[in-house]
Design an enzyme around this catalytic site. Structure first.
Site, PDB file in Angstrom:
ATOM      1  N   ARG A 132       0.825  -1.176  -0.028  1.00  0.00           N
ATOM      2  CA  ARG A 132       0.072   0.073   0.014  1.00  0.00           C
ATOM      3  C   ARG A 132       0.859   1.377   0.064  1.00  0.00           C
ATOM      4  O   ARG A 132       0.547   2.407   0.668  1.00  0.00           O
ATOM      5  CB  ARG A 132      -0.857  -0.041   1.072  1.00  0.00           C
ATOM      6  CG  ARG A 132      -1.867  -1.018   1.201  1.00  0.00           C
ATOM      7  CD  ARG A 132      -3.147  -0.866   0.123  1.00  0.00           C
ATOM      8  NE  ARG A 132      -4.213  -1.766   0.259  1.00  0.00           N
ATOM      9  CZ  ARG A 132      -4.366  -3.085  -0.417  1.00  0.00           C
ATOM     10  NH1 ARG A 132      -3.484  -3.430  -1.301  1.00  0.00           N
ATOM     11  NH2 ARG A 132      -5.192  -3.928  -0.214  1.00  0.00           N
ATOM     12  N   SER A 146     -10.484  -0.425   3.188  1.00  0.00           N
ATOM     13  CA  SER A 146      -9.425  -0.995   4.424  1.00  0.00           C
ATOM     14  C   SER A 146      -9.304   0.389   5.400  1.00  0.00           C
ATOM     15  O   SER A 146      -8.561   1.222   4.580  1.00  0.00           O
ATOM     16  CB  SER A 146      -8.526  -1.571   4.045  1.00  0.00           C
ATOM     17  OG  SER A 146      -9.105  -2.981   3.732  1.00  0.00           O
ATOM     18  N   GLU A 157      -4.412   3.057   6.953  1.00  0.00           N
ATOM     19  CA  GLU A 157      -3.943   3.059   5.544  1.00  0.00           C
ATOM     20  C   GLU A 157      -4.887   4.265   4.830  1.00  0.00           C
ATOM     21  O   GLU A 157      -4.423   4.570   4.030  1.00  0.00           O
ATOM     22  CB  GLU A 157      -5.121   1.701   5.050  1.00  0.00           C
ATOM     23  CG  GLU A 157      -4.757   1.548   3.420  1.00  0.00           C
ATOM     24  CD  GLU A 157      -4.985  -0.069   2.971  1.00  0.00           C
ATOM     25  OE1 GLU A 157      -4.838  -0.885   3.525  1.00  0.00           O
ATOM     26  OE2 GLU A 157      -5.748   0.123   1.952  1.00  0.00           O
TER      27      GLU A 157
END
Ligand SMILES: Cc1cc2nc3c(=O)[nH]c(=O)nc-3n(C[C@H](O)[C@H](O)[C@H](O)COP(=O)(O)OP(=O)(O)OC[C@H]3O[C@@H](n4cnc5c(N)ncnc54)[C@H](O)[C@@H]3O)c2cc1C
Length: 322
Positions: free
Chosen positions: A183, A231, A313
């Site tokens: 990510r 998420s 995130e």
């Protein structure tokens, strides 16, 4: 790109007067909530929609370095804070959403939606981009975040990207320079404007069928119709160069959140989703502060319960109002 300045009142008109002329559009005090999936947050002091990469480059070259510049995509991984975003927010639009296929290669502007890129690749018989069909962002955000799903990541299909630095230089990035991880990707202070991606040849109908399967799997597991930003926290521990390890870890964020008793936990209009506990949700009337404070409360409870330090995130930009 440049961190927001605290404590200085925002005045979009005055800021525009201090900015260079552009071919695109500069607008003062534009509410950003409608441009995000969570539908919260304050305005951009100035919103800039460049006409093309040259327009963006000239603008950044001539804009004094102390003026903060922040890139946003389609806001599917963002909390814009309630006090808004000081300085210039750059949102790419028309002029950056073209998609072309050539053999096994796809060229896409950074504003092209991931889903459209995946569908164009499938139509052209290019396999390997199926995972992008269900990621609700645009290509610029996918490059920045190394977007991935079901074991495949941007890193796996990446050839090169074009971006503009804060100094206004147009630069091409190789896979080495992107240095993709879970990510994340390495370039900072860069606004991506386009990408070249690659896949493998396959029959178009088979690719479409695989995409349908992935979409069905996603809809069964995730609250895809709710106001979320995907998420909320990264899966704890473990990255590899492509990010694959981060996905396959035993320790899943949703699991530690669940075990800490946070399923359905609520603060104002913010709630940890009942269907998928790692999806922070605007269940109606949430402020950015509700969402961020609930996220921090979940981090505290998970730390107390299992000692895991959850990392956000979702990117948070702008100023808090409280
Ligand atoms: C229902 C749902 C499901 C999701 N599923 C997934 C999933 O399976 N896999 C996954 O990886 N993500 C998933 N996400 C999260 C999100 O879609 C991705 O992170 C996506 O790549 C973000 O793209 P965006 O255009 O929305 O970027 P934004 O949310 O607008 O921005 C995200 C970050 O990228 C930066 N950025 C955006 N555009 C540019 C640019 N042109 N140049 C430089 N920086 C830029 C921003 O500054 C910010 O730091 C999901 C989100 C939702 C709401």
């Amino acid at each position: 790109m440049t961190p927001p300045q605290e404590g200085v009142a925002m005045d979009g008109e005055a800021l525009i007067a201090a900015l260079p002329q552009v071919r695109g559009k500069l607008q003062p005090m534009v509410p950003l909530a409608p441009y995000t999936w969570l539908r919260v947050g304050g305005p951009a002091e100035v919103l800039f929609s460049p006409a093309d990469a040259q327009d963006l480059a000239a603008f950044l070259r001539e804009t004094p370095g102390h003026i903060p510049v922040t890139a946003v995509g389609v806001g599917s991984n963002l909390i814009v804070r309630d006090g808004g975003v000081p300085g210039v927010v750059v949102r790419l639009g028309r002029g950056f959403n073209q998609i072309e296929t050539d053999g096994r290669v796809i060229r896409a502007g950074a504003a092209a939606l991931d889903a459209r890129v995946a569908l164009a690749a499938a139509d052209a018989g290019i396999a390997g981009l199926e995972f992008l069909r269900g990621v609700p962002g645009a290509i610029g955000g996918a490059l920045r975040m190394n977007a991935g799903a079901y074991g495949r990541y941007m890193a796996d299909i990446f050839v090169e990207a074009q971006g503009v630095t804060r100094a206004g230089e147009i630069v091409l990035f190789t896979p080495d320079q992107m240095s993709f991880s879970y990510r994340d990707s390495a370039p900072r202070d860069v606004i991506f404007t386009a990408a070249v991606l690659k896949g493998a040849p396959d029959a178009s109908d088979l690719i479409h069928a695989r995409m349908q399967e992935l979409m069905a799997k996603r809809e069964a597991a995730q609250p895809v119709k709710d106001r979320t930003a995907g998420s909320t926290f990264r899966n704890p521990a473990g990255f590899s160069s492509t990010g694959a390890e981060g996905e396959s870890q035993e320790l899943k964020a949703w699991k530690v959140i669940e075990e800490a008793g946070c399923r359905g936990l609520r603060l104002g209009g913010a709630v940890m989703n009942e269907k998928h506990t790692n999806f922070l949700t605007n269940a109606g009337g949430a402020s950015a502060a509700d969402l961020e404070n609930l996220g921090e409360e979940v981090r505290r409870r998970v730390m107390a319960h299992s000692g895991v330090d959850l990392l956000w995130e979702i990117e948070r930009i702008g100023r808090r109002e409280d």
